[in-house]
Design a protein around this motif. Structure first.
Motif, short mmCIF file in Angstrom:
data_model
loop_
_atom_site.label_atom_id
_atom_site.label_comp_id
_atom_site.label_asym_id
_atom_site.label_seq_id
_atom_site.Cartn_x
_atom_site.Cartn_y
_atom_site.Cartn_z
N GLU A 1 0.83 -1.20 0.00
CA GLU A 1 0.00 0.00 0.00
C GLU A 1 0.87 1.26 0.00
O GLU A 1 0.55 2.25 -0.68
CB GLU A 1 -0.92 0.00 1.23
N ASN B 1 2.31 1.66 -3.50
CA ASN B 1 1.29 2.16 -4.43
C ASN B 1 0.99 3.64 -4.19
O ASN B 1 0.82 4.42 -5.14
CB ASN B 1 0.01 1.34 -4.30
N ALA B 2 0.94 4.04 -2.92
CA ALA B 2 0.68 5.44 -2.59
C ALA B 2 1.82 6.32 -3.07
O ALA B 2 1.60 7.43 -3.59
CB ALA B 2 0.47 5.60 -1.09
N GLU C 1 3.85 5.69 -5.62
CA GLU C 1 3.79 5.77 -7.08
C GLU C 1 2.73 6.78 -7.52
O GLU C 1 2.93 7.51 -8.50
CB GLU C 1 3.48 4.38 -7.65
N GLU C 2 1.65 6.87 -6.76
CA GLU C 2 0.57 7.79 -7.10
C GLU C 2 0.99 9.25 -6.91
O GLU C 2 0.78 10.09 -7.79
CB GLU C 2 -0.67 7.49 -6.26
N VAL C 3 1.62 9.56 -5.76
CA VAL C 3 1.94 10.97 -5.47
C VAL C 3 3.18 11.46 -6.23
O VAL C 3 3.33 12.65 -6.48
CB VAL C 3 2.15 11.21 -3.95
N ASN D 1 4.28 10.02 -9.30
CA ASN D 1 4.22 9.68 -10.73
C ASN D 1 5.46 8.90 -11.17
O ASN D 1 5.93 9.04 -12.31
CB ASN D 1 4.06 10.95 -11.60
N LYS E 1 7.21 4.97 -11.33
CA LYS E 1 6.98 3.53 -11.22
C LYS E 1 8.19 2.92 -10.52
O LYS E 1 9.33 3.10 -10.96
CB LYS E 1 6.79 2.91 -12.62
N LYS F 1 -0.24 9.84 2.24
CA LYS F 1 0.16 10.44 0.97
C LYS F 1 0.89 11.76 1.19
O LYS F 1 1.87 12.07 0.48
CB LYS F 1 -1.06 10.63 0.06
#
Length: 335
Positions: A275, A278-279, A281-283, A285, A287, A323
């Motif tokens: 988790e 993934n968080a 990678e989201e904030v 951008n 990978k 985040k």
């Protein structure tokens, strides 16, 4: 009021120094720079417009500690961070951890015996609970046999303080058992910068994201959790720093009910390793290149806090989410 912060150029210590100075306290830092750099002083000054007093000193050296307190006789409040802090490393180097984490504590407490009144805040850890029987973890949860020498030093450290408080009524102490600090100051002027290979998840994530590390290792995906990875309570380091200020004010104002108190400091929410990835990678951008590897000795399955006591008694509550913490860590890494 003058406050001593040991390990004050370290990750958590530096953020606490900032919050103390923002509240008008005068801060004296002791650090031996074993896992920090002198440049952190510049970051603290950039945020607060004030340079704390700094002394490079090894707290394992009893004579140096005595000399320090003889020089700074007006210090009677101490926040003690100076210690080695990596679970995995402690398994590999137990004697280093017992020396680094216990002898400075004893040396400082012996000096406080000479004072009419003193306040002491101890940097403890949720590792004292081991794998708790029930979640979330309250302060009344049983202390399990430590999973690592690091965890054992926190258990023994608390016992040393408790035993000292029984015979030293003028010593008032609080142990803050915090969960997993992450993130950085919003200015990007201070953050987590481990020397050598990171021992904690988030700096390894950010260093992998920016290309300093080729790959992130995820230690085990066969735990009895929803996605198979370990669960921790990740708290923003600025929230954690503010908890220390609340604890200090409780002691300074003599609001404490006992001369040794314990508080959990966390968010009350658990997040798995995947988790967190993934968080991030989201904030960011970005990978992340990560690989599942075998379990790491000393890791518990899941740990997250019941923070009711800190919320109601200290009047403190975490305000920043996962985040926000990861975004601040990424900003720091880029800077």
């Amino acid at each position: 009021m003058k406050i001593l912060v040991t390990g004050g150029l370290g990750y958590i210590g530096s953020h606490v120094v900032v919050e103390l100075q923002n509240e008008g306290f005068e801060v004296v830092i002791i650090d031996n720079l074993s896992n920090s750099t002198i440049d952190v002083l510049k970051g603290i000054k950039a945020i607060t417009n004030k340079q704390p007093i700094f002394e490079k000193l090894d707290l394992r050296d009893k004579i140096s500690v005595t000399d320090f307190f003889n020089t700074h006789e007006d210090i009677n409040s101490i926040i003690h961070f100076a210690a080695s802090k990596a679970v995995g490393e402690s398994v590999e180097k137990p004697l280093l951890y017992y020396e680094n984490n216990l002898s400075p504590l004893v040396n400082i407490l012996q000096e406080l015996q000479n004072k009419k009144a003193s306040n002491f805040i101890f940097s403890s850890s949720c590792t004292v609970y081991g794998q708790a029987d029930t979640l979330p973890i309250t302060e009344s949860a049983p202390i399990k046999p430590a999973e690592s020498p690091y965890g054992n030093t926190k258990q023994v450290g608390e016992e040393i303080i408790r035993d000292t408080c029984k015979v030293e009524p003028n010593l008032n102490a609080i142990a803050l058992r915090y969960f997993n600090p992450i993130g950085a100051h919003e200015t990007g002027n201070i953050g987590e910068l481990p020397l050598g290979t990171p021992q904690n998840l988030v700096p390894f994530i950010t260093q992998t994201g920016i290309g300093k590390r080729d790959q992130l290792s995820v230690f085990g995906n066969d735990y009895p959790t929803e996605d198979g990875t370990c669960i921790r309570d990740y708290i923003h380091v600025v929230d954690l720093a503010k908890a220390h200020v609340s604890a200090l004010k409780r002691l300074v104002n003599q609001d404490n009910d006992y001369n040794f108190e314990i508080f959990n400091i966390g968010t009350g929410k658990g997040s798995s390793v995947l988790e967190v990835i993934n968080a991030f990678e989201e904030v960011s951008n970005q990978k992340l290149n990560y690989k599942i590897v075998g379990r790491r000795e000393g890791d518990v399955i899941a740990a997250y806090a019941d923070t009711t006591k800190a919320n109601t008694v200290l009047g403190w509550k975490s305000e920043l989410n996962l985040k926000e913490a990861l975004l601040s860590a990424w900003k720091w890494e880029n800077k």
